[in-house]
Design an enzyme around this catalytic site. Structure first.
Site, PDB file in Angstrom:
ATOM      1  N   ASN A 110       0.854  -1.180   0.000  1.00 23.54           N
ATOM      2  CA  ASN A 110       0.000   0.000   0.000  1.00 23.54           C
ATOM      3  C   ASN A 110       0.888   1.228   0.000  1.00 23.54           C
ATOM      4  O   ASN A 110       1.533   1.538   0.991  1.00 23.54           O
ATOM      5  CB  ASN A 110      -0.921   0.001   1.227  1.00 23.54           C
ATOM      6  N   ALA A 111       0.902   1.914  -1.126  1.00 29.01           N
ATOM      7  CA  ALA A 111       1.784   3.083  -1.261  1.00 29.01           C
ATOM      8  C   ALA A 111       1.097   4.373  -0.846  1.00 29.01           C
ATOM      9  O   ALA A 111       1.646   5.444  -0.983  1.00 29.01           O
ATOM     10  CB  ALA A 111       2.290   3.191  -2.699  1.00 29.01           C
ATOM     11  N   LYS A 112      -0.143   4.259  -0.341  1.00 28.05           N
ATOM     12  CA  LYS A 112      -0.852   5.471   0.099  1.00 28.05           C
ATOM     13  C   LYS A 112      -1.099   5.372   1.590  1.00 28.05           C
ATOM     14  O   LYS A 112      -2.191   5.070   2.037  1.00 28.05           O
ATOM     15  CB  LYS A 112      -2.194   5.594  -0.633  1.00 28.05           C
ATOM     16  N   ASN A 113      -0.087   5.617   2.335  1.00 24.29           N
ATOM     17  CA  ASN A 113      -0.160   5.421   3.769  1.00 24.29           C
ATOM     18  C   ASN A 113       0.748   6.477   4.402  1.00 24.29           C
ATOM     19  O   ASN A 113       1.925   6.562   4.082  1.00 24.29           O
ATOM     20  CB  ASN A 113       0.299   3.977   4.051  1.00 24.29           C
ATOM     21  N   ASP A 137       1.545   4.915 -10.280  1.00 24.21           N
ATOM     22  CA  ASP A 137       0.519   5.927 -10.014  1.00 24.21           C
ATOM     23  C   ASP A 137       1.201   7.287 -10.016  1.00 24.21           C
ATOM     24  O   ASP A 137       1.796   7.709  -9.028  1.00 24.21           O
ATOM     25  CB  ASP A 137      -0.143   5.661  -8.656  1.00 24.21           C
TER      26      ASP A 137
END
Ligand SMILES: [Zn+2]
Lengths: 336, 460
Positions: A110-113, A146
């Site tokens: 998870n790169a959105k943390n 992304d």
């Protein structure tokens, strides 16, 4: 033992491992009737019980580091675990390049943390300017998947300012915009570079060529909001210079003459008119030719601004209320 | 991207264009189906499925499946998203569940002040905000007195940075969210003072970008969530006039797209949660702007017909937009400054009153955004008949999106009301009038009557 989420072998209870034999697990104090009660799996519950035990005694040891690795693999959003991990790493004087590998593994899940990126910044800051290249590469990899990852952009900007590595940044923006000219994050990064890079001499030094760059993108696709806002941003607090750059109304005129996708061109002309811009006859005619039957006569510049609001209210009905409001608050300057 | 989508994606498309194309196709399909329904079925599909939502929310408040471990450090947020959603729906909690919530949240309170993401976790500004908003929403003295305000104040002071910003937690990140959650909590608990507010305005100001919106940190991209947080913070510390409000509003109104919902950033996809972050920003701006447009004083002279026809004509997106024009308010310049105009930037700032003064302001500009089509997006594209709301078609429901879609819906419904709690005219509520939700306090996003109760409680 399970080492991370992506490689989960059969769970070996921590209690059966000799290194944890003297640790008393500390259960969560959830009370007799907890709400939003998550049905924890046994592995998670046990890991967190051992985490709580070592955390509550502030034991800064290799096994504490191990337990934070496990806990993060189950829930990378637990900021308490990350904060304890930093304390452990400092106490152990650990090799922080391992920590880069660790965060890259977590990012794969998870790169959105927030926690991951905050930790990465902490590590990179400790490593200093030697880390700049790897950090820029790391974010580049994230953008490959992304290109608008907000955390990764913040990180990259922090790296540039704190650790350096500006040399190729403008080229990188060019590359991203060539791949996707609608990538507003890349436009934002370009603005960051031209205003902040120590190598470019500041906004005024590059403004001229940046205006051309933005107008070229506008010509290619006048519906793309990003270069319009970028163009306005180049003259952020300098209205006189904005009013005096003849390339701007010319760009608007070109779009108006095509009679389609002119929303941002009209909006830009409205902005100019409100600041006292005196349009030539060609621009007036181009606006007049877009009028609808109900948009009234175009005599003064004030009428022209009103006329733009009316055309926009018709052509951009999603914002009809906004254009009506703009029309009602046209400044005196435009009412000559 | 205003034109209706072409029949197929082309290999020449960029990633942004391809993603946008797919969303427009999905949303267009939903609106087309809606347009083809007979009137009774149309009316039904615009109904808030109250019972399903209540069941989904109440079950979640009790227990959650193992996949929720990813939110194990956000349990007060889960409480807030659920309790606030139920409050908007006008559904009270049963007494036992309410007691359990108060008991659980008090276990998240750190002995030294502030609340963490679960029992024993470090205190964190965002979860402190979620707890305070949850307890205010429950109301009553047992709930409100469970907050140790002196210790919360100490926690806020510990998180305060010399730059003016706040850290989220000990050793945590500094950003606009941290400023908002700290200042909102302090304001709600009546502990906001000059020390906490000092230089916050400078920090927020440094985050307003060249686009007009507000970013999380200086240099980052303008973003809906941070824009709401930044603007609300500036209002709470009485410094909103330091922002470039014209550029801010020009940025935010352009975030509402052809799908009728809001996107978070330029050239990104529509997402139901921005109904609140961007719609709420518009609602705040409407109260700040000095003069402008209002709907006619006429008593409901804009018949519901214009709205019905605009909705039923939804055969394609662009046609839809044109039709909605007929539902836009008329110009009425007679009401300028009539009531509670902009406050002068007085030096003697009374922080304690910022909230109330703001609430009493009339919204003199009507709706600056398209409140009717936004309701349509929320009801038709985000709502799931089986309960809950989602980001966009194709995504699954969650409590976060349920909370912020409902909050956005409430913002829309009251957007044209003269006063925060006066009931809207029928045509301001898309769907049947029983869709009407409870009003919120737009700065804190808590149900208005509960905010007022807490405000009196903490004034003592
Ligand atoms: Zn969302």
């Amino acid at each position: 033992m399970a080492s991370s989420g992506e490689d989960r072998r059969a769970w070996v209870p921590l209690g059966s491992l000799p290194e944890f034999a003297d640790v008393t697990p500390l259960p969560q104090d959830d009370g007799p009737s907890p709400v939003v009660a998550i049905a924890y799996r046994d592995e998670f519950r046990e890991t967190m019980d051992y985490f709580r035990s070592l955390y509550s005694s502030r034991e800064l040891s290799p096994r504490s580091l191990l337990i934070t690795t496990l806990a993060i693999s189950f829930n990378p959003a637990n900021y308490t675990v990350w904060q304890f991990r930093r304390q452990v790493l400092e106490a152990l004087d650990a090799d922080l390049t391992d920590e880069l590998d660790f965060t890259e593994r977590v990012a794969k899940g998870n790169a959105k943390n927030y926690q991951l990126w905050h930790h990465r910044r902490w590590v990179a800051e400790k490593l200093g300017s030697d880390a700049a290249y790897r950090e820029l590469e790391f974010t580049r990899k994230i953008f490959y998947l992304d290109a608008k990852n907000y955390h990764a952009w913040s990180h990259r900007q922090w790296v540039l300012q704190a650790l350096g590595g500006w040399e190729n940044e403008l080229d990188y923006c060019v590359q991203l915009l060539e791949e996707d000219v609608l990538n507003n994050s890349a436009w934002n990064q370009r603005y960051f570079v031209v205003t902040k890079s120590p190598l470019l001499g500041g906004l005024k030094a590059v403004r001229d060529s940046e205006v051309d760059y933005a107008i070229e993108a506008i010509n290619m696709n006048p519906q793309n909001e990003s270069p319009w806002r970028y163009l306005r941003g180049l003259y952020n607090d300098e209205n006189d210079a904005w009013l005096n750059d003849s390339r701007v109304p010319s760009a608007c005129l070109r779009v108006l003459k095509a009679k389609r996708n002119f929303k941002f061109a009209l909006s830009t002309l409205l902005d100019l008119l409100c600041l006292g811009f005196k349009p030539n006859q060609e621009i007036r005619d181009a606006i007049t030719s877009l009028r609808t039957p109900d948009s009234g006569e175009v005599g003064s510049d004030s009428d022209l601004a009103k006329s733009i609001c009316s055309i926009l209210g018709h052509e951009d009905p999603m914002r009809a209320n906004y254009w009506t409001w703009r029309s009602s608050k046209l400044p005196q300057a435009a009412e000559v | 991207m205003e034109a209706s989508p072409s029949p197929s994606p082309s290999s020449m498309m960029t990633v942004t264009e391809r993603d946008q194309w797919m969303v427009e196709r999905e949303v267009g399909r939903i609106y087309l189906l809606f347009a083809e329904l007979p009137p009774a079925a149309q009316s039904f599909s615009l109904e808030i499925q109250r019972d399903s939502h209540i069941e989904y929310l109440t079950n979640g408040l009790r227990r959650l499946p193992p996949s929720f471990v990813s939110l194990d450090a956000s349990r007060p947020w889960l409480c807030y998203w659920i309790i606030h959603s139920l409050a908007l729906l006008g559904e009270p909690l049963d007494a036992e569940l309410e007691d359990n919530v108060i008991d659980f949240l008090s276990r998240c309170q750190d002995p030294s002040g502030g609340y963490g993401g679960g029992p024993g976790q470090l205190p964190h500004l965002a979860t402190t905000y979620a707890v305070v908003n949850s307890l205010i929403t429950l109301g009553g003295s047992r709930s409100l007195s469970s907050i140790n305000r002196d210790k919360v104040y100490n926690f806020l002071r510990q998180m305060k940075q010399p730059s003016g910003g706040f850290r989220m937690h000990d050793g945590g990140e500094i950003d606009v969210r941290a400023c908002y959650t700290a200042i909102s909590v302090a304001s709600n608990l009546n502990i906001l003072d000059d020390e906490l507010a000092e230089n916050v305005g400078d920090f927020i100001l440094s985050c307003q970008t060249y686009e007009g919106g507000i970013a999380g940190e200086p240099g980052s991209e303008a973003h809906g969530g941070y824009t709401f947080c930044g603007l609300a913070t500036m209002i709470l510390i009485n410094e909103a006039d330091r922002l470039d409000l014209s550029r801010l509003i020009d940025w935010v109104v352009f975030r509402q797209g052809v799908e009728c919902g809001f996107q978070g950033r330029a050239n990104k996809l529509v997402d139901g949660c921005y109904s609140f972050w961007q719609g709420g920003t518009c609602a705040l701006l409407q109260k700040l702007l000095p003069f402008g447009v209002s709907e006619g004083q006429g008593e409901g002279d804009e018949s519901t017909d214009s709205i019905d026809s605009s909705l039923s004509a939804a055969s394609n997106l662009s046609e839809q937009e044109n039709d909605l024009k007929s539902a836009s308010p008329q110009v009425d310049e007679t009401c300028q400054f009539k009531h509670g105009g902009p406050q002068s930037a007085s030096c003697s700032v009374n922080l304690g009153n910022a909230n109330d003064n703001f609430l009493e302001r009339r919204s003199v500009v009507g709706s600056l955004f398209n409140d009717l089509t936004l309701q349509q997006y929320i009801l038709l594209c985000s709502q799931l008949p089986e309960g809950g709301f989602r980001d966009k078609p194709g995504k699954s429901r969650d409590f976060y999106h349920t909370c912020y879609c409902l909050s956005g819906l409430a913002v829309c419904q009251y957007s044209r009301s003269k006063h925060a709690n006066s009931p809207p005219l029928p045509w301001a509520v898309v769907g049947p009038y029983f869709n009407l939700l409870e009003p919120i306090h737009p700065l804190h996003n808590v149900e208005l009557s509960k905010y007022q109760e807490a405000n009196e409680f903490f004034a003592r």
